[in-house]
Design a protein around this motif. Sequence first.
Motif, mmCIF file in Angstrom:
data_model
loop_
_atom_site.group_PDB
_atom_site.id
_atom_site.type_symbol
_atom_site.label_atom_id
_atom_site.label_comp_id
_atom_site.label_asym_id
_atom_site.label_seq_id
_atom_site.Cartn_x
_atom_site.Cartn_y
_atom_site.Cartn_z
ATOM 1 N N VAL A 1 1.079 6.829 -11.330
ATOM 2 C CA VAL A 1 0.457 5.510 -11.278
ATOM 3 C C VAL A 1 -0.998 5.684 -10.848
ATOM 4 O O VAL A 1 -1.317 6.536 -10.026
ATOM 5 C CB VAL A 1 1.201 4.607 -10.261
ATOM 6 N N ASP A 2 -1.883 4.868 -11.423
ATOM 7 C CA ASP A 2 -3.299 4.896 -11.057
ATOM 8 C C ASP A 2 -3.457 4.327 -9.643
ATOM 9 O O ASP A 2 -3.184 3.142 -9.420
ATOM 10 C CB ASP A 2 -4.095 4.063 -12.051
ATOM 11 N N PRO A 3 -3.882 5.139 -8.685
ATOM 12 C CA PRO A 3 -3.994 4.644 -7.312
ATOM 13 C C PRO A 3 -5.017 3.522 -7.161
ATOM 14 O O PRO A 3 -4.820 2.614 -6.353
ATOM 15 C CB PRO A 3 -4.383 5.874 -6.500
ATOM 16 N N GLU A 4 -6.072 3.560 -7.942
ATOM 17 C CA GLU A 4 -7.098 2.518 -7.828
ATOM 18 C C GLU A 4 -6.541 1.155 -8.252
ATOM 19 O O GLU A 4 -6.906 0.126 -7.685
ATOM 20 C CB GLU A 4 -8.337 2.882 -8.658
ATOM 21 N N GLU A 5 -5.668 1.150 -9.240
ATOM 22 C CA GLU A 5 -5.055 -0.098 -9.696
ATOM 23 C C GLU A 5 -4.158 -0.680 -8.597
ATOM 24 O O GLU A 5 -4.192 -1.888 -8.325
ATOM 25 C CB GLU A 5 -4.237 0.156 -10.959
#
Length: 68
Positions: free
Chosen positions: A52-56
């Motif tokens: 999963v994209d951590p920034e999202e």
Amino acid sequence: MAFEVTKDTVIGDILDADFEVAPYFLEMGMHCLGCPSARGETLAQACAVHDVDPEELVAKLQAHFANK
């Protein structure tokens, strides 16, 4: 002041601040929220494991806490 979330924030600290964020973790496939090792991971570590994209996720959590 809202709870501040970064990709280095420990998941247990986030859940302790507001357990209502649990669905964000469940959505990414992290169903082990009660596990001591999961609670000790940072967002970045959990996101890496679950692809999963951590920034999202950080953005979603920051928006949640900004509205508290």
